[in-house]
Design an enzyme around this catalytic site. Sequence first.
Site, PDB file in Angstrom:
ATOM      1  N   SER A  91      22.163 -38.264  15.389  1.00  0.00           N
ATOM      2  CA  SER A  91      21.545 -39.107  16.416  1.00  0.00           C
ATOM      3  C   SER A  91      20.330 -38.443  17.053  1.00  0.00           C
ATOM      4  O   SER A  91      19.366 -39.121  17.408  1.00  0.00           O
ATOM      5  CB  SER A  91      22.574 -39.456  17.494  1.00  0.00           C
ATOM      6  OG  SER A  91      23.064 -38.283  18.113  1.00  0.00           O
ATOM      7  N   ASP A 102      26.080 -34.486  21.767  1.00  0.00           N
ATOM      8  CA  ASP A 102      25.940 -33.219  21.065  1.00  0.00           C
ATOM      9  C   ASP A 102      24.743 -33.272  20.120  1.00  0.00           C
ATOM     10  O   ASP A 102      24.138 -34.320  19.898  1.00  0.00           O
ATOM     11  CB  ASP A 102      27.216 -32.887  20.290  1.00  0.00           C
ATOM     12  CG  ASP A 102      27.513 -33.921  19.221  1.00  0.00           C
ATOM     13  OD1 ASP A 102      26.883 -35.001  19.247  1.00  0.00           O
ATOM     14  OD2 ASP A 102      28.360 -33.656  18.354  1.00  0.00           O
ATOM     15  N   ASP A 104      23.638 -32.187  16.219  1.00  0.00           N
ATOM     16  CA  ASP A 104      24.038 -31.725  14.891  1.00  0.00           C
ATOM     17  C   ASP A 104      22.909 -30.884  14.314  1.00  0.00           C
ATOM     18  O   ASP A 104      21.759 -31.354  14.208  1.00  0.00           O
ATOM     19  CB  ASP A 104      24.330 -32.917  13.978  1.00  0.00           C
ATOM     20  CG  ASP A 104      25.487 -33.753  14.495  1.00  0.00           C
ATOM     21  OD1 ASP A 104      26.515 -33.168  14.867  1.00  0.00           O
ATOM     22  OD2 ASP A 104      25.355 -35.000  14.532  1.00  0.00           O
ATOM     23  N   ASP A 156      27.012 -28.567  16.902  1.00  0.00           N
ATOM     24  CA  ASP A 156      27.744 -28.423  15.644  1.00  0.00           C
ATOM     25  C   ASP A 156      26.762 -27.860  14.628  1.00  0.00           C
ATOM     26  O   ASP A 156      25.742 -28.500  14.322  1.00  0.00           O
ATOM     27  CB  ASP A 156      28.292 -29.759  15.157  1.00  0.00           C
ATOM     28  CG  ASP A 156      29.404 -30.283  16.048  1.00  0.00           C
ATOM     29  OD1 ASP A 156      29.931 -29.504  16.860  1.00  0.00           O
ATOM     30  OD2 ASP A 156      29.734 -31.475  15.941  1.00  0.00           O
ATOM     31  N   LYS A 217      24.823 -48.919  18.917  1.00  0.00           N
ATOM     32  CA  LYS A 217      25.727 -47.800  19.181  1.00  0.00           C
ATOM     33  C   LYS A 217      26.434 -47.972  20.522  1.00  0.00           C
ATOM     34  O   LYS A 217      27.637 -47.710  20.636  1.00  0.00           O
ATOM     35  CB  LYS A 217      24.950 -46.477  19.151  1.00  0.00           C
ATOM     36  CG  LYS A 217      24.464 -46.081  17.776  1.00  0.00           C
ATOM     37  CD  LYS A 217      23.778 -44.727  17.800  1.00  0.00           C
ATOM     38  CE  LYS A 217      24.735 -43.625  18.163  1.00  0.00           C
ATOM     39  NZ  LYS A 217      24.132 -42.279  18.065  1.00  0.00           N
ATOM     40  N   TYR A 226      33.645 -47.178  17.155  1.00  0.00           N
ATOM     41  CA  TYR A 226      32.671 -46.139  16.808  1.00  0.00           C
ATOM     42  C   TYR A 226      33.426 -44.837  16.556  1.00  0.00           C
ATOM     43  O   TYR A 226      33.662 -44.051  17.471  1.00  0.00           O
ATOM     44  CB  TYR A 226      31.660 -45.969  17.950  1.00  0.00           C
ATOM     45  CG  TYR A 226      30.492 -45.046  17.629  1.00  0.00           C
ATOM     46  CD1 TYR A 226      29.289 -45.561  17.151  1.00  0.00           C
ATOM     47  CD2 TYR A 226      30.590 -43.671  17.806  1.00  0.00           C
ATOM     48  CE1 TYR A 226      28.219 -44.733  16.865  1.00  0.00           C
ATOM     49  CE2 TYR A 226      29.527 -42.841  17.521  1.00  0.00           C
ATOM     50  CZ  TYR A 226      28.341 -43.365  17.050  1.00  0.00           C
ATOM     51  OH  TYR A 226      27.284 -42.546  16.761  1.00  0.00           O
TER      52      TYR A 226
END
Length: 738
Positions: A91, A102, A104, A156, A217, A226
């Site tokens: 995202s 968060d 990625d 992450d 979303k 989701y």
Amino acid sequence: MEPAKNYPGITSPISLEGPKPVDLKLSEKLEEAMRPHGVFESEEEMSHRMDVLHKINTLVREWIKDVSRQKNNYPEDKIDAFGGKVCTFGSYRLGVHTKGADIDTLCVAPRHVDRSDFFSSFFEILKNTPEVKDLRAVEEAFVPVIKMTFDGIELDMLFARLALPQIPEEIDLRDESLLKNLNEKCVRSLNGCRVTDEILHLVPNQHSFRMTLRAIKLWAKKKGIYSNALGFLGGVSWAMLVARVCQLYPNAAPATLLHKFFMIIHKWNWPQPVLLKALVHENKFNLSFPVWDPRVNTSDRFHLMPIITPAYPQQNSTFNVTLSTRSIMTEELKDGLEIVSKIYEGREEWGALFEPSNFFQKYKHYIVLTASAVEEKDYLEWHGYVESKIRLLVGNLERNPCIKLAHVHPSPLGPLNESDGEYLCRWFIGLTFVKIENQNQNVDLTFDIQSFTNTVHKHAYHINLMKDGMKVEIKHVKRRQLDLYVPPKILLQSKRAAVAQEHRSSIGSASKSESNQTLHHSRSDTELVRSNSMSVDLSEEISQDAESSRDSVKSGSELSSTSKEAINGDVRKNIFPSMHKDSPTLPNASRKREGSPILLDTCSPLKKVKLEEEITQVVSGSPVPTDSVMQSPNSKREASPAGSESPVKRSRSQDDQSAVESPMNVDEITPLKEEDGSEEKEEERQEPESEDKEEKPIVNQHVKRLPSADVPDLMSPQTNQNLPVQVMSNKNIRLKLK
């Protein structure tokens, strides 16, 4: 004359029409309606994210230098040239991240840095960094990852070692040559960045795409659909669906794209796959990674909602979807279409689209799954592990012939009071039972739940995750008992959402009844006039109606060539072409169903809603072409002599039988609605949740599934009962339904 513009996608656009003033105004209102939900970050928050990424990128570069000195003893003048980089995906890379979301990330390292170094020396560096909290490594995962909270931002981090001596600063990860000489773990780690970059490359207007995806979303999270791990759609899957709609309407405003999204995806002919680009089976680098292809891979034929990633190797991002989750998402898409249509008609506001789900009022029976631990570190690992296994429990419940629907709520709830303990979370699964008229039902869920807990504990011991204090407890509760587990605020929100949905349904049914009454009277008057004047042949009357329908379509705005073909019945051929011009076409994987996978529109949605319905009826009656992108599991491939030279005609009864036996031909499951009546009557009668009392019982309409090492074999008795299981204090779970 200007050359024709090439648009991304496997087909040409449906409409090239630009936004009208009403579309732009509704798009502005859409953005305003999303702001109170924390969808947009402030400049200060975005700057903080950039600082965090800069710090973690600096740590990675210094770590690669240290590894180079220790392992290979490179001279100092060459160490700085090795590089190394932290790339983002998900995202954040798409530009649709929300407040507190968060990030990625992917650590890209040169060939002399191993994965073992990443999970050893770099993990130690992170452990000694003051800004890092909640650090944990999941090295045995399908995609190994290090999770952390860096200066208040959750990260992450994946790892990929490229077969390059140096990592350039401006490296393009979409280059397929980078996949040469890489193992599967590195390819899977790279796939996140490659898919995200490819999606952005394949959408015609990134601004409209981002605004529409933000709305989708937010809507999906509010409706509880989701979560990729729990069998719904994850962020990348929703992004690919929105991207496909953007390809079909490249010049549309976000509000129009949102309307088209619900119209198209709600009517999509699953399990037809959603593709952003043609599937690639061969490449110039002779890479042999497995690609999603139901002709070759038997397991791919069992996927219920295939949404295929655009980057090589193409994979299905929705393989966790089950019959229950697909049914739930289909119903939510239908409700979303009704709301957005009312918004365009001026009868509703955008806020109605983002109302919370009525999950805790929707069902009468719930399964409460509790995961707890004593220590915080153990709890973080146990929470993620149990969440990844919940879909196995849903699968067990789906296979029970007495259960029609198992709906898991993706957002777990924490402890309700201090007696629950600090490190605890609960998931809730709503159950709908098959109703058998004039029969008392005794539903025993002990075996389904025991199989799940055995699998969870057995695998936890196998990967050395199980520690003292880790528990899994499963209970059955009724709706009136939810106040013992759910905060009052959430229950109140669910009740309000249920009342609002019931109000909209009553208004919709009243308006529909009124329109049907008007239509009936108008037809009666017409028939009376005709009977007094002259008799009209029925075939002539039908042809006249068809001509008037075509004239009404032509009276709208100018139709594109694709729309004209759709009116002539060729829409399926345009939306589902063959994979390649040179490759053999694949027969349709499923029989023709009611409706169409796409709804055409070339006019303003405010004025042409009825026109779209007429076009849908025309399209739904068109013959299904043989061109498709997926093969039926019961049909031969083109290369087979029996399939190409000597086709065998089948009777209708044989086709119906094969439709039942084929794993790709699945029945739709419609969630049962609430019965009218008070809570007291419900507690006394203990009836299964049902509104339509004339509905026939649905027995054993589940899909045959392939055997899996993670899924227990429910058709054979379980002999291993020595594992520590905590289910209702070792009591059986039996429900008596009258």
